[in-house]
Design an enzyme around this catalytic site. Structure first.
Site, PDB file in Angstrom:
ATOM      1  N   LEU A  38       0.813  -1.220   0.000  1.00  0.00           N
ATOM      2  CA  LEU A  38       0.000   0.000   0.000  1.00  0.00           C
ATOM      3  C   LEU A  38       0.844   1.266   0.000  1.00  0.00           C
ATOM      4  CD1 LEU A  38      -2.555  -1.539   2.410  1.00  0.00           C
ATOM      5  CD2 LEU A  38      -3.263  -0.223   0.401  1.00  0.00           C
ATOM      6  N   ASP A  88      13.799   2.816  10.483  1.00  0.00           N
ATOM      7  CA  ASP A  88      13.524   1.481  11.024  1.00  0.00           C
ATOM      8  C   ASP A  88      12.709   1.642  12.294  1.00  0.00           C
ATOM      9  OD1 ASP A  88      13.362  -0.996  12.060  1.00  0.00           O
ATOM     10  OD2 ASP A  88      15.520  -1.401  12.115  1.00  0.00           O
ATOM     11  N   ASN A 118       2.134   4.673   7.367  1.00  0.00           N
ATOM     12  CA  ASN A 118       1.591   3.448   6.785  1.00  0.00           C
ATOM     13  C   ASN A 118       2.313   2.178   7.229  1.00  0.00           C
ATOM     14  OD1 ASN A 118       0.602   1.664   4.355  1.00  0.00           O
ATOM     15  ND2 ASN A 118       2.826   1.787   4.105  1.00  0.00           N
ATOM     16  N   TYR A 210      -1.929  -8.247  16.153  1.00  0.00           N
ATOM     17  CA  TYR A 210      -2.196  -7.279  15.080  1.00  0.00           C
ATOM     18  C   TYR A 210      -3.406  -6.388  15.423  1.00  0.00           C
ATOM     19  CZ  TYR A 210      -3.115  -5.305  10.477  1.00  0.00           C
ATOM     20  OH  TYR A 210      -3.337  -4.426   9.441  1.00  0.00           O
ATOM     21  N   LYS A 214      -3.550  -2.288  16.502  1.00  0.00           N
ATOM     22  CA  LYS A 214      -4.303  -1.257  15.761  1.00  0.00           C
ATOM     23  C   LYS A 214      -5.338  -0.574  16.667  1.00  0.00           C
ATOM     24  CE  LYS A 214      -2.351  -1.775  11.649  1.00  0.00           C
ATOM     25  NZ  LYS A 214      -1.543  -0.728  11.014  1.00  0.00           N
TER      26      LYS A 214
HETATM   27  N1  LIG Z   1      -3.104  -5.359   3.281  1.00  0.00           N
HETATM   28  C1  LIG Z   1      -4.236  -5.209   3.928  1.00  0.00           C
HETATM   29  O1  LIG Z   1      -5.248  -5.895   3.657  1.00  0.00           O
HETATM   30  C2  LIG Z   1      -4.361  -4.169   5.017  1.00  0.00           C
HETATM   31  C3  LIG Z   1      -5.628  -3.960   5.603  1.00  0.00           C
HETATM   32  C4  LIG Z   1      -5.745  -2.998   6.610  1.00  0.00           C
HETATM   33  C5  LIG Z   1      -4.639  -2.265   7.004  1.00  0.00           C
HETATM   34  N2  LIG Z   1      -3.432  -2.506   6.410  1.00  0.00           N
HETATM   35  C6  LIG Z   1      -2.281  -1.699   6.881  1.00  0.00           C
HETATM   36  O2  LIG Z   1      -1.642  -1.112   5.769  1.00  0.00           O
HETATM   37  C7  LIG Z   1      -0.256  -0.871   6.086  1.00  0.00           C
HETATM   38  C8  LIG Z   1       0.627  -1.354   4.940  1.00  0.00           C
HETATM   39  O3  LIG Z   1       0.486  -2.754   4.828  1.00  0.00           O
HETATM   40  P1  LIG Z   1       0.748  -3.561   3.471  1.00  0.00           P
HETATM   41  O4  LIG Z   1      -0.417  -4.461   3.303  1.00  0.00           O
HETATM   42  O5  LIG Z   1       1.134  -2.670   2.370  1.00  0.00           O
HETATM   43  O6  LIG Z   1       1.992  -4.479   3.940  1.00  0.00           O
HETATM   44  P2  LIG Z   1       3.418  -4.769   3.259  1.00  0.00           P
HETATM   45  O7  LIG Z   1       3.264  -4.994   1.811  1.00  0.00           O
HETATM   46  O8  LIG Z   1       4.005  -5.863   4.101  1.00  0.00           O
HETATM   47  O9  LIG Z   1       4.228  -3.414   3.476  1.00  0.00           O
HETATM   48  C9  LIG Z   1       4.605  -3.006   4.758  1.00  0.00           C
HETATM   49  C10 LIG Z   1       5.586  -1.849   4.676  1.00  0.00           C
HETATM   50  O10 LIG Z   1       5.954  -1.509   6.018  1.00  0.00           O
HETATM   51  C11 LIG Z   1       7.371  -1.477   6.111  1.00  0.00           C
HETATM   52  N3  LIG Z   1       7.862  -1.903   7.427  1.00  0.00           N
HETATM   53  C12 LIG Z   1       7.678  -3.077   8.056  1.00  0.00           C
HETATM   54  N4  LIG Z   1       8.337  -3.096   9.222  1.00  0.00           N
HETATM   55  C13 LIG Z   1       8.971  -1.914   9.323  1.00  0.00           C
HETATM   56  C14 LIG Z   1       9.847  -1.338  10.293  1.00  0.00           C
HETATM   57  N5  LIG Z   1      10.231  -2.010  11.389  1.00  0.00           N
HETATM   58  N6  LIG Z   1      10.325  -0.088  10.076  1.00  0.00           N
HETATM   59  C15 LIG Z   1       9.987   0.598   8.965  1.00  0.00           C
HETATM   60  N7  LIG Z   1       9.188   0.107   8.005  1.00  0.00           N
HETATM   61  C16 LIG Z   1       8.682  -1.137   8.182  1.00  0.00           C
HETATM   62  C17 LIG Z   1       7.848  -2.464   5.055  1.00  0.00           C
HETATM   63  O11 LIG Z   1       9.193  -2.134   4.728  1.00  0.00           O
HETATM   64  P3  LIG Z   1      10.323  -3.246   4.456  1.00  0.00           P
HETATM   65  O12 LIG Z   1      10.379  -3.339   2.977  1.00  0.00           O
HETATM   66  O13 LIG Z   1      11.541  -2.650   5.041  1.00  0.00           O
HETATM   67  O14 LIG Z   1       9.899  -4.510   5.126  1.00  0.00           O
HETATM   68  C18 LIG Z   1       6.864  -2.208   3.933  1.00  0.00           C
HETATM   69  O15 LIG Z   1       7.274  -1.125   3.142  1.00  0.00           O
HETATM   70  C19 LIG Z   1       0.006  -1.577   7.416  1.00  0.00           C
HETATM   71  O16 LIG Z   1      -0.016  -0.631   8.462  1.00  0.00           O
HETATM   72  C20 LIG Z   1      -1.182  -2.524   7.543  1.00  0.00           C
HETATM   73  O17 LIG Z   1      -1.478  -2.823   8.873  1.00  0.00           O
HETATM   74  C21 LIG Z   1      -3.263  -3.423   5.431  1.00  0.00           C
END
Ligand SMILES: NC(=O)c1ccc[n+]([C@@H]2O[C@H](COP(=O)([O-])OP(=O)(O)OC[C@H]3O[C@@H](n4cnc5c(N)ncnc54)[C@H](OP(=O)(O)O)[C@@H]3O)[C@@H](O)[C@H]2O)c1
Length: 322
Positions: A38, A88, A118, A210, A214
């Site tokens: 996202l 980080d 995010n 999780y 949130k």
């Molecule tokens: N996907 C869904 O269905 C969904 C639904 C509701 C809410 N969300 C929320 O949307 C947000 C993005 O999720 P996503 O689905 O896009 O997941 P994703 O593809 O796993 O991306 C997560 C991002 O967060 C970064 N991240 C993880 N740990 C970190 C840390 N310790 N320090 C800095 N950056 C870090 C990752 O960077 P790296 O490349 O360094 O790992 C990556 O860029 C999250 O907050 C999630 O809870 C997602």
């Protein structure tokens, strides 16, 4: 469950509209966790809509390919308008030095217009951050809150032409925790310590902290909303939480790794009900354009305001999001 899944299908079919081109012309937008999913899709939207975009990464090699992707997708408008910074969120020191550096960067010389917090994780196995907290709580709740507080102070600069936006990515899952015992835990070790105690980690549960992380973030944002007000009660920074809905990303990778069956289930579930990251990230754009009277609102598509109020009524503190 049937109701939620019907809404997920509806969101997949009728995407959130994007604002007109150039809506973010001249604005500087920060997106944390912009290397994938996202965050990456949001960086593409903001760059395409004319913003200078600051993308955070934990690994520069991953960050460089994400930056190239954004500039390519945004075409000529995005060329040279994206900036990479290291962050980080496992460590408070990284959050603090990141904000200090951000304030010094040339791209922020006129301040920051939008910050989208995010970055987030889902953990199946217990992992402790160097700060001593369980990692889901560290990243999704504590470091996100710290960044929010540090950014809020800076973004509250007087004399700006437009109101800046601070956007926290939460999740519909914040409605799931059973909080009936939270008051007892609070009186014992404290809720954060309870969730960070390895001996209490519920083995076999898919994503134990999780939803808790949130919900805790949602509570923290309520406090941040109050601090966003100026001395005369006006809103200096417009603060919102946002849920992108169910989106097919790599967020559930640890869940998928638990078994071959789970890998199959995750991919079928996301394939049938999950939106693309492009569709999900449109809600971040909506949240970055709310008006002052929407300060504190939970931006999402799954519920009407009345439905959300009915769900959220089970939460113990009054909600400003409604
Ligand atoms: N996907 C869904 O269905 C969904 C639904 C509701 C809410 N969300 C929320 O949307 C947000 C993005 O999720 P996503 O689905 O896009 O997941 P994703 O593809 O796993 O991306 C997560 C991002 O967060 C970064 N991240 C993880 N740990 C970190 C840390 N310790 N320090 C800095 N950056 C870090 C990752 O960077 P790296 O490349 O360094 O790992 C990556 O860029 C999250 O907050 C999630 O809870 C997602």
């Amino acid at each position: 469950m049937v109701f939620l899944n019907a809404r997920r299908l509806r969101d997949k079919i009728w995407p959130e509209p994007l604002p007109p081109p150039a809506s973010f012309d001249g604005q500087t937008v920060l997106v944390t966790g912009a290397t994938a999913g996202l965050g990456l899709a949001a960086a593409v939207h903001f760059a395409t809509l004319g913003a200078r975009v600051i993308m955070t990464t934990r690994s520069f090699s991953r960050g460089v390919s994400a930056k190239d992707h954004v500039e390519q997708r945004a075409g000529i408008i995005g060329k040279g308008r994206t900036h990479l910074m290291e962050l980080d969120m496992n460590r408070y020191s990284s959050c603090m030095s990141f904000v200090n550096e951000l304030k010094q960067t040339e791209v922020c010389q006129n301040g920051l217009d939008v910050a989208v917090l995010n970055a987030g994780v889902i953990n199946v196995n217990f992992m402790q951050s160097p700060e001593g907290w369980e990692q889901t709580i560290q990243v999704n709740t504590l470091s996100t809150t710290l960044l929010g507080l540090l950014l809020l102070q800076w973004m509250k600069q007087p004399g700006r032409d437009t109101k800046p936006h601070l956007v926290f990515v939460t999740s519909r899952d914040h409605l799931d925790p059973d909080i009936t015992t939270w008051a007892d835990w609070s009186n014992q070790d404290g809720i954060l310590r309870h969730f960070s105690d390895e001996k209490r980690w519920p083995v076999g549960q898919l994503d134990p902290n999780y939803a808790n992380s949130k919900l805790l973030l949602t509570y923290a944002v309520e406090e941040i909303c109050k601090r966003a007000a100026g001395p005369n009660g006006s809103v200096d920074v417009i603060v919102n939480t946002v849920c992108p809905g169910l989106v097919s990303t790599d967020l559930a990778r640890e869940v998928a790794k638990t078994s071959t069956l789970m890998q199959l289930l995750v991919s079928v579930y996301q394939g049938v009900l999950g939106k693309s990251a492009d569709y999900g990230a449109r809600f971040y754009v909506t949240a970055a354009r709310t008006s002052e009277d929407e300060h504190g609102k939970y931006i999402q598509s799954m519920f009407t305001d009345d439905e959300y109020r009915r769900y959220a009524i089970i939460l113990p503190t009054p909600h400003t999001q409604d």
